[in-house]
Design a protein around this motif. Structure first.
Motif, PDB file in Angstrom:
ATOM      1  N   SER A   1      35.773  -7.986 -16.724  1.00  0.00           N
ATOM      2  CA  SER A   1      35.971  -9.429 -16.900  1.00  0.00           C
ATOM      3  C   SER A   1      37.063  -9.789 -17.901  1.00  0.00           C
ATOM      4  O   SER A   1      37.796 -10.742 -17.718  1.00  0.00           O
ATOM      5  N   TYR A   2      37.083  -9.067 -19.010  1.00  0.00           N
ATOM      6  CA  TYR A   2      37.941  -9.498 -20.119  1.00  0.00           C
ATOM      7  C   TYR A   2      39.267  -8.756 -20.179  1.00  0.00           C
ATOM      8  O   TYR A   2      40.007  -8.908 -21.136  1.00  0.00           O
ATOM      9  N   SER A   3      39.560  -7.951 -19.146  1.00  0.00           N
ATOM     10  CA  SER A   3      40.712  -7.063 -19.316  1.00  0.00           C
ATOM     11  C   SER A   3      42.042  -7.807 -19.441  1.00  0.00           C
ATOM     12  O   SER A   3      42.995  -7.275 -19.994  1.00  0.00           O
ATOM     13  N   HIS A   4      42.105  -9.043 -18.950  1.00  0.00           N
ATOM     14  CA  HIS A   4      43.378  -9.774 -19.077  1.00  0.00           C
ATOM     15  C   HIS A   4      43.284 -10.902 -20.115  1.00  0.00           C
ATOM     16  O   HIS A   4      44.218 -11.667 -20.302  1.00  0.00           O
ATOM     17  N   MET A   5      42.102 -11.013 -20.778  1.00  0.00           N
ATOM     18  CA  MET A   5      41.906 -12.166 -21.668  1.00  0.00           C
ATOM     19  C   MET A   5      41.860 -11.746 -23.142  1.00  0.00           C
ATOM     20  O   MET A   5      41.818 -10.565 -23.455  1.00  0.00           O
ATOM     21  N   GLY A   6      41.835 -12.745 -24.016  1.00  0.00           N
ATOM     22  CA  GLY A   6      41.715 -12.482 -25.449  1.00  0.00           C
ATOM     23  C   GLY A   6      42.820 -11.575 -25.963  1.00  0.00           C
ATOM     24  O   GLY A   6      42.593 -10.729 -26.837  1.00  0.00           O
ATOM     25  N   GLY A   7      44.020 -11.712 -25.418  1.00  0.00           N
ATOM     26  CA  GLY A   7      45.166 -10.931 -25.899  1.00  0.00           C
ATOM     27  C   GLY A   7      45.211  -9.506 -25.380  1.00  0.00           C
ATOM     28  O   GLY A   7      46.169  -8.772 -25.654  1.00  0.00           O
ATOM     29  N   ARG A   8      44.195  -9.090 -24.615  1.00  0.00           N
ATOM     30  CA  ARG A   8      44.152  -7.692 -24.166  1.00  0.00           C
ATOM     31  C   ARG A   8      45.284  -7.348 -23.202  1.00  0.00           C
ATOM     32  O   ARG A   8      45.691  -6.193 -23.099  1.00  0.00           O
ATOM     33  N   TRP A   9      45.767  -8.355 -22.485  1.00  0.00           N
ATOM     34  CA  TRP A   9      46.788  -8.110 -21.465  1.00  0.00           C
ATOM     35  C   TRP A   9      48.081  -7.553 -22.048  1.00  0.00           C
ATOM     36  O   TRP A   9      48.877  -6.950 -21.338  1.00  0.00           O
ATOM     37  N   ARG A  10      48.298  -7.732 -23.371  1.00  0.00           N
ATOM     38  CA  ARG A  10      49.563  -7.227 -23.941  1.00  0.00           C
ATOM     39  C   ARG A  10      49.343  -6.098 -24.939  1.00  0.00           C
ATOM     40  O   ARG A  10      50.230  -5.721 -25.683  1.00  0.00           O
ATOM     41  N   MET A  11      48.139  -5.540 -24.963  1.00  0.00           N
ATOM     42  CA  MET A  11      47.860  -4.388 -25.839  1.00  0.00           C
ATOM     43  C   MET A  11      48.475  -3.125 -25.222  1.00  0.00           C
ATOM     44  O   MET A  11      48.528  -3.008 -23.980  1.00  0.00           O
ATOM     45  N   PRO A  12      48.904  -2.175 -26.053  1.00  0.00           N
ATOM     46  CA  PRO A  12      49.405  -0.910 -25.484  1.00  0.00           C
ATOM     47  C   PRO A  12      48.347  -0.302 -24.565  1.00  0.00           C
ATOM     48  O   PRO A  12      47.170  -0.275 -24.913  1.00  0.00           O
ATOM     49  N   GLY A  13      48.757   0.127 -23.405  1.00  0.00           N
ATOM     50  CA  GLY A  13      47.796   0.701 -22.443  1.00  0.00           C
ATOM     51  C   GLY A  13      47.424  -0.259 -21.341  1.00  0.00           C
ATOM     52  O   GLY A  13      46.756   0.112 -20.376  1.00  0.00           O
ATOM     53  N   ALA A  14      47.835  -1.539 -21.482  1.00  0.00           N
ATOM     54  CA  ALA A  14      47.641  -2.487 -20.378  1.00  0.00           C
ATOM     55  C   ALA A  14      48.810  -2.305 -19.404  1.00  0.00           C
ATOM     56  O   ALA A  14      49.797  -1.651 -19.727  1.00  0.00           O
ATOM     57  N   TRP A  15      48.669  -2.912 -18.211  1.00  0.00           N
ATOM     58  CA  TRP A  15      49.739  -2.749 -17.226  1.00  0.00           C
ATOM     59  C   TRP A  15      51.002  -3.459 -17.664  1.00  0.00           C
ATOM     60  O   TRP A  15      50.981  -4.688 -17.831  1.00  0.00           O
ATOM     61  N   PRO A  16      52.112  -2.741 -17.839  1.00  0.00           N
ATOM     62  CA  PRO A  16      53.333  -3.467 -18.195  1.00  0.00           C
ATOM     63  C   PRO A  16      53.851  -4.251 -16.984  1.00  0.00           C
ATOM     64  O   PRO A  16      53.822  -3.753 -15.859  1.00  0.00           O
ATOM     65  N   GLY A  17      54.229  -5.494 -17.223  1.00  0.00           N
ATOM     66  CA  GLY A  17      54.860  -6.276 -16.161  1.00  0.00           C
ATOM     67  C   GLY A  17      53.921  -6.775 -15.077  1.00  0.00           C
ATOM     68  O   GLY A  17      54.367  -7.294 -14.066  1.00  0.00           O
ATOM     69  N   ARG A  18      52.624  -6.605 -15.262  1.00  0.00           N
ATOM     70  CA  ARG A  18      51.689  -7.100 -14.247  1.00  0.00           C
ATOM     71  C   ARG A  18      50.721  -8.071 -14.893  1.00  0.00           C
ATOM     72  O   ARG A  18      50.171  -7.773 -15.942  1.00  0.00           O
ATOM     73  N   THR A  19      50.509  -9.191 -14.275  1.00  0.00           N
ATOM     74  CA  THR A  19      49.610 -10.170 -14.870  1.00  0.00           C
ATOM     75  C   THR A  19      48.551 -10.627 -13.876  1.00  0.00           C
ATOM     76  O   THR A  19      48.739 -10.536 -12.660  1.00  0.00           O
ATOM     77  N   PHE A  20      47.464 -11.133 -14.414  1.00  0.00           N
ATOM     78  CA  PHE A  20      46.349 -11.662 -13.632  1.00  0.00           C
ATOM     79  C   PHE A  20      46.853 -12.756 -12.696  1.00  0.00           C
ATOM     80  O   PHE A  20      47.645 -13.599 -13.141  1.00  0.00           O
ATOM     81  N   PRO A  21      46.437 -12.877 -11.470  1.00  0.00           N
ATOM     82  CA  PRO A  21      45.439 -12.066 -10.784  1.00  0.00           C
ATOM     83  C   PRO A  21      46.045 -11.115  -9.746  1.00  0.00           C
ATOM     84  O   PRO A  21      45.626 -11.103  -8.592  1.00  0.00           O
ATOM     85  N   ASP A  22      46.998 -10.302 -10.158  1.00  0.00           N
ATOM     86  CA  ASP A  22      47.629  -9.334  -9.267  1.00  0.00           C
ATOM     87  C   ASP A  22      46.550  -8.442  -8.627  1.00  0.00           C
ATOM     88  O   ASP A  22      45.905  -7.645  -9.305  1.00  0.00           O
ATOM     89  N   VAL A  23      46.400  -8.579  -7.340  1.00  0.00           N
ATOM     90  CA  VAL A  23      45.291  -7.891  -6.659  1.00  0.00           C
ATOM     91  C   VAL A  23      45.430  -6.372  -6.754  1.00  0.00           C
ATOM     92  O   VAL A  23      44.437  -5.644  -6.774  1.00  0.00           O
ATOM     93  N   GLU A  24      46.664  -5.903  -6.857  1.00  0.00           N
ATOM     94  CA  GLU A  24      46.846  -4.444  -6.913  1.00  0.00           C
ATOM     95  C   GLU A  24      46.293  -3.833  -8.210  1.00  0.00           C
ATOM     96  O   GLU A  24      45.847  -2.687  -8.220  1.00  0.00           O
ATOM     97  N   MET A  25      46.287  -4.615  -9.282  1.00  0.00           N
ATOM     98  CA  MET A  25      45.670  -4.107 -10.525  1.00  0.00           C
ATOM     99  C   MET A  25      44.181  -3.848 -10.282  1.00  0.00           C
ATOM    100  O   MET A  25      43.623  -2.851 -10.722  1.00  0.00           O
ATOM    101  N   PHE A  26      43.562  -4.779  -9.580  1.00  0.00           N
ATOM    102  CA  PHE A  26      42.126  -4.648  -9.343  1.00  0.00           C
ATOM    103  C   PHE A  26      41.821  -3.493  -8.386  1.00  0.00           C
ATOM    104  O   PHE A  26      40.833  -2.782  -8.551  1.00  0.00           O
ATOM    105  N   GLU A  27      42.681  -3.332  -7.394  1.00  0.00           N
ATOM    106  CA  GLU A  27      42.482  -2.191  -6.487  1.00  0.00           C
ATOM    107  C   GLU A  27      42.569  -0.874  -7.265  1.00  0.00           C
ATOM    108  O   GLU A  27      41.808   0.054  -7.018  1.00  0.00           O
ATOM    109  N   GLU A  28      43.497  -0.831  -8.219  1.00  0.00           N
ATOM    110  CA  GLU A  28      43.657   0.378  -9.032  1.00  0.00           C
ATOM    111  C   GLU A  28      42.401   0.622  -9.894  1.00  0.00           C
ATOM    112  O   GLU A  28      41.936   1.752 -10.027  1.00  0.00           O
TER     113      GLU A  28
END
Ligand SMILES: Cc1cc2nc3c(=O)[nH]c(=O)nc-3n(C[C@H](O)[C@H](O)[C@H](O)COP(=O)(O)O)c2cc1C
Length: 447
Positions: free
Chosen positions: A13-40
């Protein structure tokens, strides 16, 4: 004797929220709600043989802080979100075994619509769907659905119980072998096996049957996470499986005992009902690596965003806090607003004392740790974390397992869970090494 096995899920639920989307280890260049992130996410979770992935939900934009949604929108606090149903369909199409938990509110939704939707999703996922029912504790969610205030706490649970009664009647309205699809005669269904439903209760008046074929699980799995005494009583009635809060082990032990009592009171066997404990977690190659990753949470959001998160989830505008106050005064206002009585302020009062006077600064120092889940996050090497999980699992009756989540960055933390922690639990005989069952209900029932 073989050790009892754990069940494991991952809450994204929170993987793209609360600043987590730009922490090291998040997907670079991909933002919510890119369906391919969820498939991965689904592919990685299935590689780890997890029982399920899950997303919570809430529809409102937090607007308790300063009476405005602006700060939530600006800092990405419980924003943006969307209905995860189509995303989970996409995730199910790239996996074969993994289960999916979707969240809906019994306070706002209608049981006919939900029974039909979950039946349909059960077909598409081939028996891998669960519905997490919530009563919704936030005012802006209620406003989306035309309520001026939250419905009274206990009435919300009364409505949930009737909601599930209706769903069950509808799911059972078509017998498992009612479909004929008989090519020779052209008969599609045996009408003697499709039963009329007529429900008239306090909250709902529904005539059925469902106009859908019976689904693989018959009744999709139902999950519920009541934490208050009334909520636990409702869990016992409505849920196949329970989500438990991420609180101190001694309180989890009490929670398990309360649930067992509530289950026995309605004639259910507590040994068959597991709790998946919400578990914020970071696993590293080393303890130091895990701690460094967890520390990033403390810089993930500014103080204003902390206020937004806490105000929304506690139903109280913390921007109005005076310089000094007692937690008891604040807790009384939270209860009067019909928000959950067991949130952050309740927990802080347990730690600092409800009548102790504290300052605004102290409140926010604790606040960032709570809003980011820092204070609850287990961090360590795989063997350190596995020790903690085994202890908690045994202390809470060796039934159920853990819903990992609130990690710092996805996919990195999910990959470390799957590649470091899962093998450690497998080595200890605590987790499956392959899927042997087909549906989510069967995965969760595996002993
Ligand atoms: C693992 C877990 C997931 C939850 N997900 C949601 C959610 O997605 N949406 C929501 O409104 N509440 C969610 N909740 C909150 C619970 O539904 C419940 O309101 C909370 O535990 C407080 O209990 P009470 O309602 O009995 O006071 C979740 C709780 C837990 C432990």
């Amino acid at each position: 004797m073989a050790k009892a096995r754990m069940h494991l899920g991952f809450d994204f639920s929170y993987s793209h929220m609360g600043g987590r989307w730009r922490m090291p280890g998040a997907w670079p260049g991909r933002t919510f709600p890119d369906v391919e992130m969820f498939e991965e996410i689904a592919r990685i979770a299935e590689r780890g043989c997890l029982d399920m992935v899950f997303s919570g939900d809430g529809t409102g934009i937090p607007d308790t802080w300063q009476g405005s949604p602006d700060a939530a929108i600006e800092w990405g606090i419980s924003w943006p979100r969307q209905d995860l149903n189509p995303i989970m369909v996409a995730m199910s199409r790239v996996t074969k075994h993994l289960g999916f938990g979707l969240t809906y509110s019994s306070t706002f939704m209608h049981p006919y619509y939900m029974a039909r939707l979950m039946n349909s999703l059960d077909h598409v996922t081939k028996g891998r769907i669960a519905m997490n029912l919530v009563t919704s504790t936030r005012k802006s969610d209620a406003a989306n659905f035309g309520f001026d205030a939250l419905m009274e706490h206990n009435s919300r649970y009364e409505r949930m119980e009737e909601f599930i009664d209706v769903c069950r009647k509808l799911w059972d309205s078509a017998e498992p072998d009612c479909m004929l699809w008989d090519f020779e005669s052209g008969r599609v269904t045996d009408p003697a096996k499709v039963h009329h439903v007529k429900h008239e209760g306090k909250f709902f008046k529904v005539e059925g049957a469902l106009n859908t074929p019976p689904s693989p699980q018959g009744r999709p799995v139902v999950i519920q996470a009541g934490g208050s005494p009334r909520g636990v009583q409702a869990s016992a009635y409505v849920a196949d499986y329970i989500f438990g809060p991420d609180m101190a082990l001694a309180r989890q032990v009490k929670h398990r005992a309360a649930l067992d009592k509530a289950l026995l009171a309605i004639g259910r066997d507590p040994t068959k009902v597991g709790i998946l404990w919400q578990t914020p977690i970071v696993v590293g190659e080393t303890e130091a690596e895990a701690h460094a990753q967890r520390d990033r949470l403390l810089t993930s959001i500014p103080q204003e965003a902390v206020g937004v998160f806490l105000s929304y989830n506690n139903g109280y505008d913390f921007s109005t806090l005076p310089a000094r106050f007692t937690l008891q005064e604040v807790q009384e206002k939270i209860i009067a607003a019909n928000a959950s009585p067991i949130g952050f302020v309740y927990e802080l009062a347990l730690e600092l004392g409800e009548t102790t006077e504290i300052s605004r600064e102290t409140f926010f120092e604790h606040g960032i740790k709570s809003a980011t889940s820092y204070d609850k996050t287990i961090a360590g090497s795989a063997s350190q974390v596995a020790d903690i999980l085994e202890e908690a699992f045994e202390a809470t009756g060796s039934r159920g397992g853990f819903m990992f989540g609130h990690t710092v960055s996805v996919p990195a933390d999910l990959i470390r869970l799957v590649d470091l922690l899962v093998p450690e639990l497998q080595r200890r005989g605590r987790f499956r090494t392959e899927y042997k069952t087909r549906t989510l209900r069967e995965h969760l029932g595996e002993e």
